[in-house]
Design a protein around this motif. Structure first.
Motif, short mmCIF file in Angstrom:
data_model
loop_
_atom_site.label_atom_id
_atom_site.label_comp_id
_atom_site.label_asym_id
_atom_site.label_seq_id
_atom_site.Cartn_x
_atom_site.Cartn_y
_atom_site.Cartn_z
N ASP A 298 -7.81 -17.68 0.56
CA ASP A 298 -7.46 -18.46 1.75
C ASP A 298 -6.19 -17.97 2.42
OD1 ASP A 298 -9.62 -20.13 1.32
OD2 ASP A 298 -8.46 -21.53 0.10
N ASN A 299 -5.51 -17.04 1.80
CA ASN A 299 -4.18 -16.66 2.29
C ASN A 299 -4.04 -15.16 2.53
OD1 ASN A 299 -4.29 -15.85 -0.39
ND2 ASN A 299 -2.23 -16.50 -0.87
N TYR A 300 -5.11 -14.49 2.91
CA TYR A 300 -5.07 -13.03 3.02
C TYR A 300 -3.96 -12.51 3.94
CZ TYR A 300 -6.10 -8.30 4.39
OH TYR A 300 -5.96 -6.97 4.69
N LYS A 301 -3.86 -13.06 5.13
CA LYS A 301 -2.90 -12.52 6.10
C LYS A 301 -1.46 -12.66 5.61
CE LYS A 301 -5.77 -12.89 10.15
NZ LYS A 301 -5.98 -13.42 11.48
N SER A 302 -1.09 -13.83 5.10
CA SER A 302 0.29 -14.01 4.61
C SER A 302 0.52 -13.20 3.34
CB SER A 302 0.61 -15.49 4.38
OG SER A 302 -0.27 -16.05 3.44
N TRP A 303 -0.52 -13.07 2.49
CA TRP A 303 -0.41 -12.27 1.27
C TRP A 303 -0.16 -10.80 1.62
CZ3 TRP A 303 -3.44 -8.13 -0.22
CH2 TRP A 303 -3.25 -7.65 -1.52
N ARG A 304 -0.95 -10.26 2.55
CA ARG A 304 -0.81 -8.85 2.93
C ARG A 304 0.58 -8.57 3.50
NH1 ARG A 304 -4.16 -4.35 4.97
NH2 ARG A 304 -2.95 -3.27 6.54
N GLU A 305 1.04 -9.47 4.36
CA GLU A 305 2.36 -9.30 4.95
C GLU A 305 3.45 -9.31 3.86
OE1 GLU A 305 5.10 -12.13 7.62
OE2 GLU A 305 3.23 -11.53 8.59
N ALA A 306 3.37 -10.24 2.93
CA ALA A 306 4.35 -10.32 1.84
C ALA A 306 4.30 -9.09 0.95
CB ALA A 306 4.13 -11.59 1.02
N ILE A 307 3.10 -8.61 0.64
CA ILE A 307 2.95 -7.41 -0.19
C ILE A 307 3.61 -6.21 0.48
CG2 ILE A 307 1.23 -5.67 -0.91
CD1 ILE A 307 1.30 -7.85 -2.93
N LEU A 308 3.30 -5.97 1.75
CA LEU A 308 3.84 -4.80 2.44
C LEU A 308 5.36 -4.88 2.60
CD1 LEU A 308 1.05 -4.24 5.12
CD2 LEU A 308 1.39 -3.02 2.96
N ILE A 309 5.86 -6.06 2.90
CA ILE A 309 7.32 -6.22 3.04
C ILE A 309 8.01 -5.96 1.71
CG2 ILE A 309 9.14 -7.95 3.38
CD1 ILE A 309 7.38 -9.10 5.65
N HIS A 310 7.50 -6.56 0.65
CA HIS A 310 8.16 -6.41 -0.65
C HIS A 310 8.04 -4.99 -1.20
CE1 HIS A 310 8.40 -10.76 -0.43
NE2 HIS A 310 9.39 -10.64 -1.28
N LEU A 311 6.91 -4.33 -1.00
CA LEU A 311 6.80 -2.94 -1.43
C LEU A 311 7.83 -2.07 -0.69
CD1 LEU A 311 2.95 -2.37 -1.78
CD2 LEU A 311 4.65 -2.50 -3.62
N GLY A 312 8.02 -2.36 0.58
CA GLY A 312 9.02 -1.61 1.35
C GLY A 312 10.43 -1.90 0.88
N CYS A 313 10.73 -3.17 0.60
CA CYS A 313 12.08 -3.56 0.18
C CYS A 313 12.47 -2.97 -1.17
CB CYS A 313 12.20 -5.08 0.13
SG CYS A 313 12.25 -5.85 1.75
N ILE A 314 11.50 -2.81 -2.06
CA ILE A 314 11.83 -2.25 -3.37
C ILE A 314 11.49 -0.76 -3.43
CG2 ILE A 314 11.73 -4.43 -4.63
CD1 ILE A 314 8.92 -3.79 -5.50
N ASP A 315 11.28 -0.17 -2.26
CA ASP A 315 11.07 1.27 -2.11
C ASP A 315 9.88 1.79 -2.91
OD1 ASP A 315 11.68 3.67 -0.89
OD2 ASP A 315 12.99 4.33 -2.52
N LEU A 316 8.79 1.04 -2.89
CA LEU A 316 7.56 1.50 -3.54
C LEU A 316 6.45 1.79 -2.54
CD1 LEU A 316 7.24 -0.74 -6.72
CD2 LEU A 316 7.94 1.64 -6.55
N ASP A 317 6.78 1.80 -1.27
CA ASP A 317 5.75 2.02 -0.24
C ASP A 317 5.57 3.49 0.13
OD1 ASP A 317 8.19 2.23 1.06
OD2 ASP A 317 7.51 1.19 2.86
N TYR A 318 6.19 4.39 -0.61
CA TYR A 318 6.11 5.81 -0.30
C TYR A 318 4.65 6.29 -0.25
CZ TYR A 318 7.11 10.79 -0.30
OH TYR A 318 7.16 12.12 0.03
N ALA A 319 3.83 5.88 -1.22
CA ALA A 319 2.43 6.31 -1.26
C ALA A 319 1.61 5.70 -0.12
CB ALA A 319 1.80 5.98 -2.61
N LEU A 320 2.10 4.61 0.46
CA LEU A 320 1.44 4.03 1.62
C LEU A 320 1.81 4.77 2.90
CD1 LEU A 320 1.80 0.22 0.90
CD2 LEU A 320 -0.33 1.47 1.19
N ARG A 321 3.02 5.29 2.95
CA ARG A 321 3.51 5.94 4.16
C ARG A 321 3.18 7.42 4.23
NH1 ARG A 321 8.74 6.36 3.99
NH2 ARG A 321 9.07 5.53 1.92
N LYS A 322 3.03 8.06 3.07
CA LYS A 322 2.83 9.52 3.03
C LYS A 322 1.50 9.87 2.38
CE LYS A 322 7.03 10.40 4.49
NZ LYS A 322 7.33 11.05 5.73
#
Length: 149
Positions: free
Chosen positions: A25-49
């Motif tokens: 029931d919460n896909y949109k807010s979940w996705r936003e939180a996941i992407l923000i937190h992965l970026g904040c803890i510097d784990l989004d490298y594999a998403l960006r590259k």
């Protein structure tokens, strides 16, 4: 004055409870939180590259380091995402080799669900019949939300 920079393990523990579990029931807010937190803890490298080529015997130290960074980011991101999906939903998502494919698979699953729900709700709305003749002339409104939030 020194600044303490948390390790990846410490950062993961700090944000662990700040990201909701995906429950359907919460896909949109979940996705936003996941992407923000992965970026904040510097784990989004594999998403960006894009995934770098697999190192060979002739690869430079820089190429090897780049590949290791991508692999670590990919592995930890996938673990973080999977740990924030309820068990009942996790079984319906196909196995993926990298985090981009996992995010895309989850998105496809819920985009289809949203479209199906929208179709069902529109069908119900258009087949409703007016039955309250006593209060005829009063205005009523119907609100339908597809956000799930």
């Amino acid at each position: 004055m020194s600044i303490d920079i948390p390790t990846i393990d410490q950062a993961l523990m700090m944000v662990k409870d700040k990201v909701p579990n995906l429950n359907g029931d919460n896909y949109k807010s979940w996705r936003e939180a996941i992407l923000i937190h992965l970026g904040c803890i510097d784990l989004d490298y594999a998403l960006r590259k894009e995934e770098p080529p697999t190192p060979t015997d002739t690869s430079s130290q820089a190429e090897i380091a780049l590949s290791e960074r991508w692999e670590r980011s990919n592995h930890l991101s996938m673990m973080f995402i999977k740990s924030h999906i309820t068990t009942s939903i996790r079984g319906s998502i196909p196995e993926c080799e990298n985090v981009k494919d996992l995010i895309d698979a989850i998105h496809a699953q819920f985009e289809t669900s949203d479209k199906a729900l929208g179709s069902i709700l529109m069908s119900r709305l258009t087949s409703m019949k007016f039955t309250d003749y006593e209060n005829e002339g009063h205005c009523c409104s119907v609100e339908i939300s597809l956000d799930g939030d």
